[in-house]
Design a protein around this motif. Structure first.
Motif, PDB file in Angstrom:
ATOM      1  N   LYS A 392       0.813  -1.217   0.000  1.00  0.00           N
ATOM      2  CA  LYS A 392       0.000   0.000   0.000  1.00  0.00           C
ATOM      3  C   LYS A 392       0.847   1.267   0.000  1.00  0.00           C
ATOM      4  O   LYS A 392       0.404   2.316   0.443  1.00  0.00           O
ATOM      5  CB  LYS A 392      -0.934   0.012   1.221  1.00  0.00           C
ATOM      6  N   ILE A 426      -2.860   6.524   3.454  1.00  0.00           N
ATOM      7  CA  ILE A 426      -2.644   5.375   2.582  1.00  0.00           C
ATOM      8  C   ILE A 426      -3.342   5.639   1.254  1.00  0.00           C
ATOM      9  O   ILE A 426      -4.556   5.855   1.209  1.00  0.00           O
ATOM     10  CB  ILE A 426      -3.190   4.084   3.211  1.00  0.00           C
ATOM     11  N   GLU A 427      -2.555   5.675   0.194  1.00  0.00           N
ATOM     12  CA  GLU A 427      -3.074   5.905  -1.162  1.00  0.00           C
ATOM     13  C   GLU A 427      -3.959   7.154  -1.199  1.00  0.00           C
ATOM     14  O   GLU A 427      -5.031   7.167  -1.799  1.00  0.00           O
ATOM     15  CB  GLU A 427      -3.841   4.663  -1.652  1.00  0.00           C
TER      16      GLU A 427
END
Length: 525
Positions: A392, A426-427
């Motif tokens: 991730k 995250i992302e």
């Protein structure tokens, strides 16, 4: 930046390259990277946070240790790559002892070290290459270096930088030799100018972002190293205060209707810094603190500043770099490894799922006031660090964090928690990592699992009230526990006995809580 060095061209490269942190369309934003010794790893965390939040820069300024980060960025490194290079750098490469005969010529020994190891190990590892710096396109950048012959700080345009000047920019008296280049001696400019805010403004920048890691010690200390550090602080902070005053005067002229350097609106200054002085270089060289922790501190402080920044920036006065007096406390680092599954809501199921992915939390725990920590019934400390989740995005720094050691449960008098919680992106999405070690009353043979197993839920949003996006279990192995013990150190202490008392206070607290949970409570139940 304005060329103050005259005709010092090192030669133009035939082809250029883009700078990842620069915008596609030039803007008027400047990134200022002052010095701070090898603690400038802290700046890598700041740069990543600014980049992650969409900030791009057309103007750059570097001084002293900050020139290393500037050279790496202009050489083509992304913020993530810059962080990775600092995390994996062996800091002993900054120390290269000279032949023993040189030290025997006391008092004419010359500097303590030379540049051999920096040139052979540090510069290549960080990706510092003058030829690459010169090829950076669509940016304006200045490297501040002291022309010792004239006692003047020169802002060398990046198109004219040389390998020799990059070494001269980090050459501090006593530590390393002055660098000879084109008939002159060149040294670190921090004694004269820690940053060139006015030069950035003159080049057209009207939004200046300073990644500050030079200490501003509130109390004068008498130790020999402390006094040398105080000299650097007085020079660096004093020079910055002078530059801030110059920007304030420019803004007064703008408010009066003048157009200095073509500016029609006030020049805004943003400054990101730690609350207390960062550990000194010897702590990095001896492993008492590591680069990953400094990067995490920089990211955390930058995200905190970004969340609360004012449109007009900071007040342009000496309060800009004021830091708190640290109290006796302790710090330690730990790494817990395990498995987590996105889509799971139960930690046990998330750990055992075939879709589980490896995850590690690298945590630096700061208990900045051990007395207040022990007296606080929640026993809350600070947590900085990274979530290592390669599927991730790799190393994901914490935006904020906390730790609770033996924090009581609200509804169960026989249950307390070890809480490890932090925000993480995250992302591109914000999540809250919520890890708990359940410390329930029980027999002593359950002590190991109760204090080394972390049950994790990952929540959408910026706190634990959001829906659960992932769950799993992390644990601390025997070798990792030994590593943790090896990193425990006292902080905010001047004297050896003060350090010993801080460490003993922490161990005493921990032992009392274990006895309370695994002996006293069990008998009471």
């Amino acid at each position: 930046m304005p060329a103050e060095a005259g005709n010092l061209s090192a030669g133009a490269a035939p082809s250029g390259h883009s700078v990842p942190i620069a915008p596609d369309v030039p803007n008027r934003r400047a990134l200022i990277l002052p010095g701070g010794g090898i603690r400038v790893a802290y700046q890598a965390g700041i740069v990543k946070a600014l980049y992650d939040q969409g900030l791009r820069f057309s103007h750059f300024d570097g001084s002293s240790g900050g020139t290393m980060n500037l050279a790496a960025l202009l050489g083509g490194a992304s913020p993530d790559l810059l962080c990775a290079r600092w995390r994996t750098l062996d800091f002993t490469g900054f120390v290269s002892l000279r032949p023993l005969a040189a030290y025997a010529r006391f008092p004419d020994t010359g500097p303590l070290t030379d540049f051999d190891s920096i040139e052979a190990r540090v510069f290549p590892h960080l990706g510092i290459d003058a030829a690459k710096v010169r090829r950076a396109e669509n940016v304006q950048a200045g490297f501040n270096v002291c022309d010792f012959d004239d006692k003047v700080a020169r802002a060398i345009p990046h198109r004219e930088i040389s390998h020799e000047l990059l070494l001269g920019a980090i050459s501090l008296p006593l530590a390393t030799p002055a660098v000879r280049w084109r008939g002159k001696s060149w040294t670190d400019a921090v004694w004269i100018r820690s940053s060139n805010l006015v030069g950035a403004a003159a080049a057209g920048a009207n939004e200046l972002w300073i990644a500050w890691c030079i200490g501003n010690t509130p109390r004068y200390k008498d130790g020999l190293l402390d006094q040398y550090v105080h000299m650097l602080e007085m020079a660096g902070v004093g020079a910055l205060n002078g530059q801030l005053a110059e920007i304030a005067r420019l803004n007064e002229r703008i408010a009066a209707g003048e157009r200095p350097f073509g500016h029609k609106s006030p020049i805004v200054v943003h400054l990101i810094r730690p609350d207390i002085p960062l550990p000194l270089d010897p702590d990095l060289l001896t492993g008492k603190i590591d680069a990953a922790s400094l990067i995490a501190y920089g990211y955390r402080d930058a995200m905190r500043y970004l969340a609360h920044r004012l449109p007009g920036g900071i007040p342009l006065d000496p309060g800009a770099t004021k830091m708190r007096e640290p109290q006796p406390g302790v710090q330690f680092r730990e790494a817990m490894k395990g498995r987590i599954t996105f889509g799971a809501t139960d930690p046990e199921q998330g750990y055992r799922s075939q879709a589980a992915m490896p995850v590690t939390i690298h945590a630096t725990i700061d208990i900045l006031d051990i007395r207040a920590f022990v007296l606080d019934p929640r026993h809350i400390g600070g947590l900085s660090g990274h979530l290592e989740l390669h599927r991730k995005g790799g190393w994901l720094p914490a935006t904020s964090g906390l730790i609770g050691l033996f924090t009581p449960s609200d509804g169960d008098p026989w249950l307390s928690y070890m809480i490890y919680a932090m925000g993480v992106v995250i992302e591109g999405r914000h999540y809250w990592f919520n890890g708990r070690k359940h410390v329930r009353v029980g027999p002593i043979w359950k002590l190991w699992k109760a204090t080394t197993t972390l049950y994790v839920t990952l929540h959408e949003g910026e706190d634990e009230t959001g829906p659960i996006a992932a769950a799993g279990i992390l644990s601390l192995g025997p070798l990792a526990l030994l590593d943790l013990a090896g990193t425990l150190r006292a902080t905010g202490c001047d004297r050896p006995m003060q350090k010993l008392r801080a460490v003993l206070a922490f161990f005493g607290f921990f032992a009392r809580q274990l006895i309370r949970n695994f002996v006293t409570r069990r008998r009471a139940s």
